[in-house]
Design an enzyme around this catalytic site. Structure first.
Site, PDB file in Angstrom:
ATOM      1  N   ARG A   1       4.425  -3.931   4.470  1.00  0.00           N
ATOM      2  CA  ARG A   1       3.615  -3.971   3.244  1.00  0.00           C
ATOM      3  C   ARG A   1       2.999  -5.361   3.084  1.00  0.00           C
ATOM      4  O   ARG A   1       3.534  -6.225   2.397  1.00  0.00           O
ATOM      5  CB  ARG A   1       4.462  -3.602   2.035  1.00  0.00           C
ATOM      6  CG  ARG A   1       3.655  -3.169   0.820  1.00  0.00           C
ATOM      7  CD  ARG A   1       4.572  -2.730  -0.313  1.00  0.00           C
ATOM      8  NE  ARG A   1       5.362  -1.581   0.057  1.00  0.00           N
ATOM      9  CZ  ARG A   1       4.961  -0.313  -0.025  1.00  0.00           C
ATOM     10  NH1 ARG A   1       3.740  -0.042  -0.457  1.00  0.00           N
ATOM     11  NH2 ARG A   1       5.760   0.676   0.331  1.00  0.00           N
TER      12      ARG A   1
ATOM     13  N   ARG B   1       2.378  -1.259  11.369  1.00  0.00           N
ATOM     14  CA  ARG B   1       3.494  -0.311  11.294  1.00  0.00           C
ATOM     15  C   ARG B   1       3.789   0.288  12.670  1.00  0.00           C
ATOM     16  O   ARG B   1       4.931   0.608  12.990  1.00  0.00           O
ATOM     17  CB  ARG B   1       3.192   0.774  10.259  1.00  0.00           C
ATOM     18  CG  ARG B   1       3.114   0.215   8.846  1.00  0.00           C
ATOM     19  CD  ARG B   1       3.048   1.277   7.779  1.00  0.00           C
ATOM     20  NE  ARG B   1       3.053   0.667   6.451  1.00  0.00           N
ATOM     21  CZ  ARG B   1       3.400   1.288   5.332  1.00  0.00           C
ATOM     22  NH1 ARG B   1       3.759   2.564   5.381  1.00  0.00           N
ATOM     23  NH2 ARG B   1       3.385   0.660   4.168  1.00  0.00           N
TER      24      ARG B   1
END
Length: 425
Positions: free
Chosen positions: A279, A391
């Site tokens: 994030r 990711r």
């Protein structure tokens, strides 16, 4: 954007469908504005028809020999001028009320597809399938632990450069990121996608057209002295590639694979995923985007999802596919499949791609149409991450970690990375 004809003629349907999203709305005032707008449009058209009729009458009389300075001609011209004045007045009223209507319509999300499962939130999402065997062992490291041990990125110096939630990739980490980007783009272009590298700065019209504004203004970074924003996703500039255009039906679908850095404030997420690549305020992503014929968009959703899955399969990363319920849909989407990759160090699945069909929602906001013969219609848009690169790196690190501390590079990535493992340098 919702169809204003639907607001005017069937607001109860809109309220019902938004209710599936968990929203309670009263569209009485909005319906009234839409009806006023339609009435003004009809009044303007009627006045313009009267003006055209008088203009033709004057031309015919003069053609038949009437004196252009006669009282009859003068009276008709006075009537014509009065009509022109009235048309200008009505046009100004119509412009004002149309702007009010559009401003309010922009705040409403898309209506869910009839095929979208009903539900309140993410707990009601439905798993559709799984691929690969999740790795489950004791004492596996999370990706940020592996990255720190191997010196793949530097977070402390990134705070000095910018602030928290930024990362500087170093050495093998930077090389792995670049390898993943090139691998994804090559995989998608081999399937017929056209590669695009759009501007990172986008204007307000682009963000509005794709659905990020006005709803998500607080999530975006804005340049103070210009009408420019840092793009939150390549979906934004790619949507606007064809803004205010008509695309021939025989050219559809148009399929783009766009690499871009992405920027998001992540408002409301503080305290979550504070370490690592999950994030961040800035991250890289390869975005898949379709402009599709309205009759074929549901089939296109299955294909764009399969194209995103192909990246995970090639990288040997176990994942599952969830269909989002109505209460968890994104603002512009009417139906969505999320891909969640398995992170064995964290012992959980994490979203790595969201593949959505938006129907004509973005096309209406951006005035993108298709023409088949004499018929002009709004086309449909679809988007999906193919994939979020950071990711993906996290998943490669956690799934490829070895007992000796090295990380195995997936076979499909070896030639791009220039080696088959990550190890201390």
């Amino acid at each position: 954007m919702l169809d204003q004809r639907l607001v005017r003629d069937n607001p109860h349907l809109i309220a019902q469908e938004l209710g599936r999203r968990g929203m309670e709305v009263d569209l009485t005032d909005l319906q009234s504005i839409a009806q006023q707008q339609k009435a003004l449009e009809e009044q303007r058209s009627s006045l313009q028809a009267d003006g055209n009729r008088i203009g033709k009458q004057v031309g015919q009389l003069i053609k038949e020999g009437a004196d252009p300075k006669s009282s009859e001609i003068s009276e008709l011209r006075q009537q014509g001028n009065a009509i022109k004045h009235n048309v200008a007045t009505v046009e100004e009223q119509e412009k004002e009320i149309s702007a009010r209507l559009r401003e309010q319509l922009l705040s409403f999300p898309n209506l869910p597809s009839p095929d979208c499962p009903d539900g309140r939130d993410e707990n009601d999402n439905q798993e559709r399938r799984r691929w690969g065997e999740p790795r489950k062992e004791e004492n596996l490291e999370e990706h940020w632990q592996i990255a720190e041990r191997l010196g793949l990125f530097d977070t402390e110096r990134s705070v000095k450069i910018a602030q928290s939630r930024f990362v500087t990739l170093m050495g093998q980490g930077a090389r792995l990121e670049r390898a993943l980007i090139n691998f994804m783009l090559d995989l998608h272009t081999a399937k017929g996608y056209q590669e695009v590298m759009p501007p990172v700065l986008v204007n307000t019209a682009s963000l509005t057209g794709s659905g990020q504004l006005p709803k998500f203004a607080e999530e975006s970074f804005r340049c103070a002295q210009d009408d420019l924003w840092l793009t939150p996703t390549a979906e934004v500039p790619v949507t606007s590639l064809h803004r205010n255009e008509i695309i021939a039906a025989d050219q559809l679908p148009l399929r783009y694979a766009a690499y871009s850095p992405c920027f998001r404030r992540e408002a409301g997420s503080y305290g979550r995923d504070t370490r690592g690549l999950i994030r961040l305020h800035q991250f890289n992503k390869v975005e898949l985007y379709w402009f599709a014929h309205p009759d074929h968009s549901e089939t296109a959703l299955d294909q764009i999802t399969a194209d995103a899955e192909a990246v995970l399969q090639a990288l040997e990363l176990p994942y599952r596919v969830l269909e989002l319920c109505t209460g968890d849909l994104g603002f512009s989407a009417c139906r969505t499949y999320d891909l969640e990759v398995w992170l064995p160090g964290a012992g959980t699945y994490r979203e790595i791609s969201s593949c959505s069909v938006c129907g004509d929602f973005q096309a209406r906001r951006s005035a993108i149409r298709t023409k088949d013969g004499k018929n002009t219609r709004l086309l449909h848009t679809l988007n999906g991450s193919g994939l979020a690169v950071g990711r993906t790196m996290a998943a490669v690190l956690e799934n490829g970690q070895q007992p000796d501390g090295s990380v195995r590079i997936p076979k499909a990535l070896v030639n791009y990375f220039g080696g088959d493992q990550l190890k201390p340098e």
